[in-house]
Design an enzyme around this catalytic site. Structure first.
Site, PDB file in Angstrom:
ATOM      1  N   ALA A  59     115.306  -7.416 -10.130  1.00 34.69           N
ATOM      2  CA  ALA A  59     114.286  -6.699 -10.888  1.00 34.69           C
ATOM      3  C   ALA A  59     113.136  -6.204 -10.007  1.00 34.69           C
ATOM      4  O   ALA A  59     112.577  -5.135 -10.259  1.00 34.69           O
ATOM      5  CB  ALA A  59     113.745  -7.589 -12.002  1.00 34.69           C
ATOM      6  N   PHE A  60     112.776  -6.954  -8.981  1.00 36.00           N
ATOM      7  CA  PHE A  60     111.674  -6.546  -8.113  1.00 36.00           C
ATOM      8  C   PHE A  60     111.984  -5.234  -7.397  1.00 36.00           C
ATOM      9  O   PHE A  60     111.084  -4.432  -7.139  1.00 36.00           O
ATOM     10  CB  PHE A  60     111.368  -7.655  -7.097  1.00 36.00           C
ATOM     11  CG  PHE A  60     110.095  -7.440  -6.346  1.00 36.00           C
ATOM     12  CD1 PHE A  60     108.871  -7.752  -6.921  1.00 36.00           C
ATOM     13  CD2 PHE A  60     110.108  -6.927  -5.063  1.00 36.00           C
ATOM     14  CE1 PHE A  60     107.683  -7.547  -6.231  1.00 36.00           C
ATOM     15  CE2 PHE A  60     108.933  -6.724  -4.362  1.00 36.00           C
ATOM     16  CZ  PHE A  60     107.715  -7.036  -4.953  1.00 36.00           C
ATOM     17  N   THR A  89     108.220 -21.987 -11.549  1.00 33.58           N
ATOM     18  CA  THR A  89     107.253 -21.529 -10.546  1.00 33.58           C
ATOM     19  C   THR A  89     106.606 -20.233 -11.016  1.00 33.58           C
ATOM     20  O   THR A  89     107.078 -19.605 -11.963  1.00 33.58           O
ATOM     21  CB  THR A  89     107.954 -21.260  -9.195  1.00 33.58           C
ATOM     22  OG1 THR A  89     108.830 -20.137  -9.350  1.00 33.58           O
ATOM     23  CG2 THR A  89     108.757 -22.472  -8.733  1.00 33.58           C
ATOM     24  N   HIS A  91     106.868 -17.444  -9.801  1.00 30.39           N
ATOM     25  CA  HIS A  91     107.722 -16.327  -9.407  1.00 30.39           C
ATOM     26  C   HIS A  91     107.941 -15.351 -10.558  1.00 30.39           C
ATOM     27  O   HIS A  91     107.926 -14.132 -10.377  1.00 30.39           O
ATOM     28  CB  HIS A  91     109.063 -16.890  -8.905  1.00 30.39           C
ATOM     29  CG  HIS A  91     110.006 -15.857  -8.409  1.00 30.39           C
ATOM     30  ND1 HIS A  91     111.101 -15.436  -9.138  1.00 30.39           N
ATOM     31  CD2 HIS A  91     110.032 -15.154  -7.260  1.00 30.39           C
ATOM     32  CE1 HIS A  91     111.754 -14.523  -8.450  1.00 30.39           C
ATOM     33  NE2 HIS A  91     111.128 -14.333  -7.309  1.00 30.39           N
ATOM     34  N   PHE A 116     112.186   1.273 -20.396  1.00 32.73           N
ATOM     35  CA  PHE A 116     112.061  -0.098 -19.900  1.00 32.73           C
ATOM     36  C   PHE A 116     113.014  -1.017 -20.653  1.00 32.73           C
ATOM     37  O   PHE A 116     112.772  -1.378 -21.798  1.00 32.73           O
ATOM     38  CB  PHE A 116     110.621  -0.579 -20.060  1.00 32.73           C
ATOM     39  CG  PHE A 116     110.337  -1.880 -19.375  1.00 32.73           C
ATOM     40  CD1 PHE A 116     110.099  -1.914 -18.012  1.00 32.73           C
ATOM     41  CD2 PHE A 116     110.305  -3.064 -20.084  1.00 32.73           C
ATOM     42  CE1 PHE A 116     109.820  -3.112 -17.365  1.00 32.73           C
ATOM     43  CE2 PHE A 116     110.026  -4.273 -19.446  1.00 32.73           C
ATOM     44  CZ  PHE A 116     109.788  -4.295 -18.089  1.00 32.73           C
TER      45      PHE A 116
END
Length: 158
Positions: A59-60, A89, A91, A116
């Site tokens: 996804a990043f 976390t 993240h 999206f």
């Protein structure tokens, strides 16, 4: 005097070109999102020759790939699909936030609609529900949004 209302529909977008940018991470969910998006486009008259699927690692990386696809291939719309599942976390917040922000920037800077369809969920169960079971298929919903935006943008200024 009558107020003019401009709305998109799903028919005007049938002749358009679509790019689907898919994150591979969490593929057990993302593949269902992709199938939902492809099915929605086909059902609304979009030929397979008008669809190109691009696969990003996760996804990043989706926003950069979406931006390059928008700039280099000039599709009528980009459909972004992925899944970010919360863990123990921070993240999740970084990836989900940057992905959403980046895709918004791609759309505004390119003038090309970016739908999206990236799930940002708290659990695997929520991801499964949103990729074709209880809560529908968010990939299909993103494809319908792209179809509608293509039709709507064709009418702007008419």
């Amino acid at each position: 005097m009558t107020v003019k209302v401009v709305e998109g529909d799903f028919l005007q977008g049938a002749s358009a070109k679509y790019a689907i940018v898919v994150g591979r991470f969490n593929s057990f969910v993302v593949e269902s999102l992709l199938e939902g998006a492809l099915d929605a486009l086909r059902r609304h008259g979009v030929a397979e020759s008008q669809i190109t699927v691009y696969r990003a690692p996760g996804a990043f990386e989706i926003p950069l790939l979406a931006q390059q696809v928008a700039v280099r291939t000039k599709p009528d719309a980009v459909i972004a699909l992925g899944a970010v599942i919360r863990g123990g976390t921070p993240h999740f917040e970084y990836v989900a936030g940057e992905c959403a922000k980046g895709l918004g920037q791609v759309s505004l800077q390119s003038g090309i609609p970016v739908a999206f369809g990236v799930l940002t969920v708290d659990s695997i169960e929520q991801a499964i529900e949103r990729s074709g079971t209880k809560a529908g298929n968010k990939g299909a919903e993103a494809a319908l949004s792209a179809l509608e935006m293509v039709g709507l943008l064709q009418q702007v200024g008419e």
